[in-house]
Design a protein around this motif. Structure first.
Motif, short mmCIF file in Angstrom:
data_model
loop_
_atom_site.label_atom_id
_atom_site.label_comp_id
_atom_site.label_asym_id
_atom_site.label_seq_id
_atom_site.Cartn_x
_atom_site.Cartn_y
_atom_site.Cartn_z
N ILE A 117 -0.72 7.84 9.91
CA ILE A 117 0.33 8.48 10.72
C ILE A 117 -0.06 9.93 10.95
CG2 ILE A 117 2.75 9.14 10.84
CD1 ILE A 117 1.78 6.32 8.57
N ILE A 118 -0.09 10.30 12.20
CA ILE A 118 -0.45 11.67 12.58
C ILE A 118 0.66 12.24 13.45
CG2 ILE A 118 -2.15 13.13 13.74
CD1 ILE A 118 -4.22 10.96 13.20
N PRO A 119 1.37 13.25 12.98
CA PRO A 119 2.41 13.88 13.81
C PRO A 119 1.79 14.82 14.85
CG PRO A 119 2.36 14.91 11.65
CD PRO A 119 1.34 13.80 11.62
N TYR A 120 2.45 14.95 15.96
CA TYR A 120 2.02 15.90 16.98
C TYR A 120 3.25 16.43 17.72
CZ TYR A 120 2.57 12.04 20.37
OH TYR A 120 3.06 11.02 21.14
N THR A 121 3.05 17.53 18.42
CA THR A 121 4.15 18.20 19.12
C THR A 121 3.89 18.17 20.62
OG1 THR A 121 4.50 19.68 17.24
CG2 THR A 121 5.47 20.33 19.35
N TRP A 209 -0.51 11.39 7.10
CA TRP A 209 -0.39 10.63 5.85
C TRP A 209 -0.81 9.17 6.05
CZ3 TRP A 209 4.03 11.98 8.62
CH2 TRP A 209 4.91 10.94 8.97
N PHE A 210 -1.12 8.56 4.94
CA PHE A 210 -1.59 7.17 4.88
C PHE A 210 -0.49 6.35 4.22
CE2 PHE A 210 -3.51 3.73 2.49
CZ PHE A 210 -4.59 3.29 3.23
N SER A 211 -0.05 5.24 4.87
CA SER A 211 1.04 4.41 4.34
C SER A 211 0.59 2.97 4.17
CB SER A 211 2.25 4.44 5.29
OG SER A 211 2.88 5.69 5.26
N ASP A 234 -3.45 11.09 -4.58
CA ASP A 234 -2.44 10.28 -5.27
C ASP A 234 -1.38 9.79 -4.28
OD1 ASP A 234 -3.61 10.56 -7.75
OD2 ASP A 234 -2.54 12.43 -8.17
N PHE A 235 -0.81 8.62 -4.59
CA PHE A 235 0.25 8.06 -3.76
C PHE A 235 1.61 8.56 -4.20
CE2 PHE A 235 -3.05 4.81 -3.01
CZ PHE A 235 -2.98 4.72 -1.63
N GLU A 236 2.53 8.54 -3.25
CA GLU A 236 3.92 8.91 -3.49
C GLU A 236 4.82 7.79 -2.98
OE1 GLU A 236 4.72 12.68 -1.72
OE2 GLU A 236 3.08 13.71 -2.78
N PRO A 237 6.05 7.70 -3.53
CA PRO A 237 6.94 6.59 -3.13
C PRO A 237 7.36 6.69 -1.66
CG PRO A 237 7.69 7.63 -5.16
CD PRO A 237 6.63 8.53 -4.59
N PHE A 249 4.41 2.74 -0.21
CA PHE A 249 4.08 4.08 -0.70
C PHE A 249 3.17 4.75 0.31
CE2 PHE A 249 1.76 0.76 -3.00
CZ PHE A 249 0.45 1.00 -2.59
N HIS A 250 2.98 6.06 0.13
CA HIS A 250 2.16 6.81 1.07
C HIS A 250 1.37 7.87 0.33
CE1 HIS A 250 5.39 9.77 0.67
NE2 HIS A 250 4.54 10.67 1.16
N ALA A 251 0.36 8.42 1.01
CA ALA A 251 -0.46 9.50 0.46
C ALA A 251 -0.67 10.55 1.55
CB ALA A 251 -1.81 8.97 -0.03
N PRO A 252 -0.32 11.82 1.28
CA PRO A 252 -0.53 12.88 2.28
C PRO A 252 -2.02 13.16 2.46
CG PRO A 252 0.27 13.80 0.22
CD PRO A 252 0.32 12.31 0.06
#
Length: 517
Positions: A117-121, A209-211, A234-237, A249-252
């Motif tokens: 996932i890549i955010p953009y404006t 981030w990677f999900s 590291d992954f996060e919930p 879960f995802h990883a920034p």
């Protein structure tokens, strides 16, 4: 207890039915519809005595014996139905226990992803006309910014999984569950985010981030670091994209936009039950599953390209191109909507023939085996010129019905084969001893025991057959029909010969003592 009361009610119903039949015959004689029998001297016989005498004579006929068999088979379907209801009740209880075990161990697992996932404006400039108090107009540019989210799917995705099955027990019930060791790797191509919009102001490569989605996160045992190119994260919930992937879960990440390809890999251990499924998020998705369970049931929108099954387990391989699904490799989350759950594939750890399904199938053959047993005793009646009482027929039928109750009771605590062997041996022994007490002939009784053993052996074979049970059952029914046709081929001839003999005796002139002299 309800089963016992049902048997008592059934016996009471039979007695009432016989009483009604006797009453109808009695009233029919009273009003003259049926002639009153006479004795040897030509005197009318007492109505009650005549009734029983006529009934006794009629009960010796072959038609009556076949009628008794049909009637007893019909009556015995009542306890069979009661046992079937009990099996259904126990099956529902088993299903409830399996669901409870899955709640604590882990439900069916579905792997969704991975996704980058890549955010953009986006920057929008609009022209607005303003009017002052003097009526003068002037044009003003208004700038607005909108945050967007780009969904990027991998170019290549490899999933290597090992499923290890085991049984968990609660009370007397066991449930099949599994542990899965998964290795995921693949790569993402540098996404062309610029192609999503002509109003892009900035792409936030440093906020990507990677999900990865897992349907039942409570069953996660261990997850390794995310290996992203040369770095570890590291992954996060949570997935942070619940509109697409609800749980996981995802990883920034901080993505280097100068690179053309991004490699990733991770390992995880999860638990589950019933089955394991995946979704083909890669442009090319390659999945290999190995398991020690020998009864897989491949499910989903596509079957494996190759699979091998033996007594030690199974191996299956899928290779799925992105053209098989209906969502692209790159899209904007806020402006486009796709159902990523529409396409999945996987395997169920299938228990080929469960305990309750086997007993249910055995009950379906109950009427057949009741009829065969009764016909066997009828053949012996004709051969030894000895008649069994209707009560003896009923007791034999109850013993046959108790086979299924015994099988159900023992099979819930032991191996099905051992339970079947114990129940069949018990019922065969009881019927054999009962038959010996009735006919008092050791050889014929031994033959009855041998025949019952053969019948229960055939029933067990039908229960173990999965693909050919219907064919074998049909052949058995045809064979039985052929035997019955052979045994009943001379019924009409015997009756005609008896009638002819009686007529001859009546028309033949009698030779008196005077004529001889």
């Amino acid at each position: 207890m309800s089963f016992i009361f049902s048997i008592i009610s059934m016996l009471f119903s039979v007695a009432v039915l016989l009483g009604i039949v006797m009453f109808i015959i009695f009233m029919a004689r009273k009003i003259g519809l049926i002639n009153t029998p006479v004795d040897e001297d030509g005197k009318p016989v007492n109505d009650i005595k005549g009734l029983f005498k006529a009934f006794s004579k009629f009960s010796d006929s072959l038609i009556f014996r076949f009628g008794i068999i049909a009637f007893m088979v019909a009556i015995m379907t009542i306890p069979l139905g009661m046992v079937s209801e009990m099996v259904s009740e126990r099956s529902h209880l088993y299903t409830s226990v399996v669901h409870d075990i899955a709640n604590t161990w882990g439900h069916q697992q579905n792997i969704s992803g991975p996704v980058l996932i890549i955010p953009y404006t986006e920057k929008f400039i609009s022209e607005k006309v303003l009017t002052d108090k003097d009526g003068n107009e002037r044009k003003v540019d208004k700038t607005s910014y909108v945050q967007r989210t780009a969904i990027v799917l991998p170019e290549q995705l490899f999933i290597d999984g090992k499923l290890q099955g085991e049984h968990r027990q609660r009370s007397i019930y066991k449930s099949l569950v599994y542990k899965a060791e998964l290795k995921l790797k693949g790569n993402f191509a540098r996404p062309n985010i610029e192609s999503l919009s002509t109003h892009i102001d900035k792409i936030h490569w440093d906020k990507a981030w990677f999900s990865l989605g897992i349907s039942d996160t409570r069953a996660i045992n261990k997850v390794s670091h995310l290996q992203w190119n040369a770095s570890q994260t590291d992954f996060e919930p949570g997935t942070r994209i619940v509109n697409i992937i609800k749980s996981g879960f995802h990883a920034p990440l901080a993505i280097d936009k100068a690179l053309a390809r991004y490699e990733f890999s991770l390992n995880m251990d999860i638990k589950g039950s019933q089955g394991f499924y995946f979704k083909p998020f890669g442009k090319t998705t390659n999945v290999t599953l190995n398991s020690d369970w020998p009864h897989p049931s491949f499910q989903g929108n596509v079957l494996p390209d190759e699979h091998h099954i033996n007594a030690e387990g199974f191996t299956a391989n899928w290779s799925i191109p992105h053209l098989a699904r209906n969502y692209p490799q790159l899209w904007t989350l806020e402006s486009q909507s796709f159902d990523v759950n529409e396409f999945k594939a996987g395997v169920n750890l299938f228990e080929s023939v469960s305990l309750y399904s086997q007993i249910t199938r055995a009950i379906k053959y109950g009427v057949l085996f009741l009829a065969l047993t009764y016909i066997t005793f009828l053949i012996f009646e004709l051969g030894i010129n000895h008649r069994l009482h209707i009560v003896q027929y009923g007791i034999i039928g109850l013993a046959l019905s108790m086979f299924y109750m015994t099988l159900l009771s023992v099979a819930e605590h032991a191996n099905f084969f051992k339970a079947y062997l114990a129940a069949a041996a018990l019922i065969i022994t009881m019927i054999t001893l009962y038959a010996y007490a009735a006919i008092r002939h050791l050889g014929r009784t031994a033959f009855i025991a041998l025949l019952l053993t053969g019948l229960y052996s055939i029933l067990y074979s039908l229960l173990k057959l999965e693909d050919y049970a219907l064919l074998v059952g049909t052949v058995l029914l045809l064979a039985i029909l052929g035997v019955m046709m052979y045994l009943t081929r001379n019924i009409g001839k015997q009756t005609n010969n008896e009638d002819h003999a009686i007529t001859t005796r009546k028309t033949r002139p009698s030779i008196t003592k005077e004529a001889i002299e």
